[in-house]
Design a protein around this motif. Structure first.
Motif, short mmCIF file in Angstrom:
data_model
loop_
_atom_site.label_atom_id
_atom_site.label_comp_id
_atom_site.label_asym_id
_atom_site.label_seq_id
_atom_site.Cartn_x
_atom_site.Cartn_y
_atom_site.Cartn_z
N ALA A 92 10.00 -14.80 9.74
CA ALA A 92 11.32 -14.19 9.72
C ALA A 92 11.78 -13.93 8.29
O ALA A 92 12.31 -12.86 7.98
CB ALA A 92 12.32 -15.09 10.44
N MET A 93 11.56 -14.90 7.41
CA MET A 93 11.96 -14.75 6.02
C MET A 93 11.13 -13.67 5.32
O MET A 93 11.65 -12.86 4.55
CB MET A 93 11.83 -16.08 5.28
N LYS A 94 9.83 -13.67 5.60
CA LYS A 94 8.94 -12.67 5.01
C LYS A 94 9.35 -11.27 5.46
O LYS A 94 9.39 -10.33 4.64
CB LYS A 94 7.49 -12.95 5.40
N SER A 95 9.68 -11.11 6.73
CA SER A 95 10.09 -9.81 7.26
C SER A 95 11.41 -9.35 6.64
O SER A 95 11.61 -8.16 6.40
CB SER A 95 10.22 -9.88 8.78
N THR A 96 12.30 -10.30 6.37
CA THR A 96 13.58 -9.97 5.71
C THR A 96 13.33 -9.45 4.31
O THR A 96 13.92 -8.44 3.90
CB THR A 96 14.49 -11.21 5.66
N ALA A 97 12.47 -10.13 3.56
CA ALA A 97 12.15 -9.69 2.20
C ALA A 97 11.44 -8.34 2.23
O ALA A 97 11.70 -7.46 1.40
CB ALA A 97 11.28 -10.73 1.50
N GLN A 98 10.55 -8.15 3.20
CA GLN A 98 9.82 -6.89 3.31
C GLN A 98 10.74 -5.73 3.69
O GLN A 98 10.47 -4.59 3.34
CB GLN A 98 8.69 -7.02 4.33
N THR A 99 11.82 -6.04 4.40
CA THR A 99 12.79 -5.00 4.72
C THR A 99 13.35 -4.40 3.44
O THR A 99 13.42 -3.18 3.28
CB THR A 99 13.95 -5.57 5.57
N ASN A 100 13.76 -5.27 2.52
CA ASN A 100 14.27 -4.79 1.24
C ASN A 100 13.20 -4.01 0.48
O ASN A 100 13.48 -2.94 -0.08
CB ASN A 100 14.74 -5.97 0.39
N THR A 101 11.97 -4.51 0.50
CA THR A 101 10.88 -3.86 -0.23
C THR A 101 10.62 -2.46 0.31
O THR A 101 10.63 -1.47 -0.45
CB THR A 101 9.60 -4.69 -0.13
N PHE A 102 10.36 -2.37 1.59
CA PHE A 102 9.99 -1.09 2.19
C PHE A 102 11.18 -0.12 2.23
O PHE A 102 11.01 1.07 1.97
CB PHE A 102 9.42 -1.30 3.59
N PHE A 103 12.35 -0.62 2.55
CA PHE A 103 13.55 0.21 2.57
C PHE A 103 13.78 0.83 1.19
O PHE A 103 13.97 2.05 1.05
CB PHE A 103 14.75 -0.64 2.99
N GLY A 104 13.77 -0.01 0.15
CA GLY A 104 14.03 0.47 -1.20
C GLY A 104 12.99 1.43 -1.72
O GLY A 104 13.32 2.46 -2.31
N LEU A 105 11.72 1.11 -1.48
CA LEU A 105 10.64 1.97 -1.97
C LEU A 105 10.60 3.29 -1.20
O LEU A 105 10.36 4.36 -1.78
CB LEU A 105 9.31 1.26 -1.87
N LEU A 106 10.86 3.23 0.10
CA LEU A 106 10.89 4.47 0.89
C LEU A 106 12.07 5.34 0.47
O LEU A 106 11.95 6.58 0.42
CB LEU A 106 10.98 4.14 2.38
N LEU A 107 13.20 4.72 0.17
CA LEU A 107 14.35 5.48 -0.32
C LEU A 107 14.01 6.16 -1.65
O LEU A 107 14.34 7.34 -1.86
CB LEU A 107 15.55 4.55 -0.51
N ALA A 108 13.32 5.43 -2.53
CA ALA A 108 12.89 6.01 -3.80
C ALA A 108 11.92 7.16 -3.57
O ALA A 108 11.99 8.20 -4.25
CB ALA A 108 12.25 4.93 -4.67
N ILE A 109 11.01 7.00 -2.61
CA ILE A 109 10.06 8.06 -2.29
C ILE A 109 10.79 9.30 -1.78
O ILE A 109 10.47 10.43 -2.13
CB ILE A 109 9.03 7.58 -1.25
N GLY A 110 11.80 9.09 -0.93
CA GLY A 110 12.59 10.20 -0.43
C GLY A 110 13.27 10.98 -1.54
O GLY A 110 13.30 12.21 -1.54
N VAL A 111 13.78 10.24 -2.53
CA VAL A 111 14.42 10.87 -3.69
C VAL A 111 13.39 11.64 -4.50
O VAL A 111 13.66 12.76 -4.95
CB VAL A 111 15.12 9.81 -4.57
N LEU A 112 12.21 11.06 -4.67
CA LEU A 112 11.15 11.73 -5.43
C LEU A 112 10.67 13.00 -4.73
O LEU A 112 10.43 14.03 -5.39
CB LEU A 112 9.97 10.77 -5.62
N ILE A 113 10.53 12.93 -3.42
CA ILE A 113 10.10 14.13 -2.68
C ILE A 113 11.09 15.26 -2.88
O ILE A 113 10.69 16.42 -3.14
CB ILE A 113 9.95 13.81 -1.17
N HIS A 114 12.37 14.97 -2.77
CA HIS A 114 13.40 15.99 -2.98
C HIS A 114 13.34 16.55 -4.40
O HIS A 114 13.53 17.76 -4.61
CB HIS A 114 14.78 15.42 -2.71
N HIS A 115 13.05 15.69 -5.35
CA HIS A 115 13.02 16.11 -6.76
C HIS A 115 11.87 17.07 -7.04
O HIS A 115 12.02 18.05 -7.79
CB HIS A 115 12.91 14.89 -7.68
N PHE A 116 10.72 16.80 -6.43
CA PHE A 116 9.54 17.59 -6.75
C PHE A 116 9.28 18.74 -5.79
O PHE A 116 8.49 19.64 -6.11
CB PHE A 116 8.30 16.67 -6.81
N VAL A 117 9.89 18.69 -4.62
CA VAL A 117 9.66 19.79 -3.66
C VAL A 117 10.50 21.01 -4.02
O VAL A 117 11.68 20.87 -4.30
CB VAL A 117 9.99 19.32 -2.23
#
Length: 311
Positions: A286-311
């Protein structure tokens, strides 16, 4: 179990395992609380022009070192106050379980903070000296989380303090040192990460509720009750995702940011685990999944921003 003097060790530690013990001392699952905000803040700055890669690296390393230093202070002060023992659940307790010398842990924490100060000087020379004050406040909060006469970890404010200082502040500083300005949009985008970083702290306090209560702590789960604390964590996840949807509608981020939905299985798994299990030893997933939520959420958000920037 009797603690030995602070300058001594409790038991021998095998040299071949020492690197593993040091790795556990860093509490690696918490380090994304520093890595993700620094990365996201820099990616947001990229939209305004080019970024200074060396400033990004300095900010990233300084943030991670402060996080590790905070974890080491936590290890040391939990030992000093007699909170850790050989049966303690979690990856802490290296002093009582693995024979680490308490003063070695303490001095290493101070050393990491000192390196962070040096990196901070470089960052300030390249941006603004006002950041020195903010950096010192961040380190003070890291120390006072478990140190001082009234540690933050003994109060119901741990989630707020960790979320603000390890989430929002890092994003804002990372953005500012690259652009020389702050915007409301960046502040708003920092809110979901702030909530999720606080969620990491909340998940830890939910697991440790019984032990913390015995030791006189007044954490949020203790005051609210375990069931309500799990509900609060659930709503923290829900609000974080809803905010991204709201930002898409408002035009603060583009539809590419909806990619954060790919991380949704992690918070769902975390909540299911917290509802199904209560024993501390059973809640690591449960704790690992909570930490991974922040990891994947944040990195995916950054990826979304990058896609918009370069597309």
């Amino acid at each position: 179990m009797q603690h030995q003097s602070l300058s001594g060790s409790v038991s021998g530690i095998k040299p071949e395992k020492s690197w593993r013990v040091w790795w556990m001392l860093t509490r690696p699952h918490t380090l994304t609380a520093a890595f993700v905000p620094a990365t996201l803040g820099t990616v947001l700055a990229l939209q305004t022009g080019r970024i200074d890669i060396w400033l990004f690296i300095a900010m990233l390393v300084a943030s991670i070192l402060i996080q590790i230093g905070t974890n080491l202070f936590n290890e040391y002060f939990d030992f000093v106050r007699g909170l850790d023992n050989e049966n303690s659940v979690g990856i802490g307790g290296a002093i009582v379980r693995h024979g680490m010398k308490p003063k070695t842990v303490l001095y290493t924490a101070y050393g990491l903070f000192a390196v962070s100060v040096l990196l901070g000087v470089y960052i300030c020379m390249s941006s603004s000296w006002w950041l020195a004050l903010i950096g010192l406040i961040c380190m003070a909060v890291g120390y006072l989380y478990t140190g001082g006469p009234l540690p933050i970890s003994y109060t119901p404010f741990g989630e707020i303090m960790s979320g603000v200082f390890m989430g929002m502040i890092i994003i804002l500083i990372s953005y500012y040192i690259q652009t020389g300005e702050l915007t409301w949009n960046v502040f708003l985008i920092s809110l979901p990460i702030t909530i999720l970083v606080g969620g990491i702290n909340l998940s830890n306090n939910i697991r440790d509720l019984a032990g913390d209560k015995e030791n006189g702590r007044k954490t949020l789960p203790i005051l609210a009750g375990r069931k309500n604390a799990v509900h609060i964590l659930s709503w923290a996840f829900i609000i974080s995702y809803l905010l991204i949807g709201l930002y898409i509608v408002m035009g603060i981020v583009t539809v590419w940011s909806a990619i954060v939905l790919l991380s949704l299985p992690k918070p769902v798994k975390a909540i299911k685990e917290f509802k199904a299990k209560e024993k501390p030893a059973e809640l690591m997933i449960a704790m690992k999944s909570t930490a991974q939520t922040n990891t994947f959420f944040g990195l995916l958000l950054a990826i979304g921003v990058l896609i918009h920037h370069f597309v």
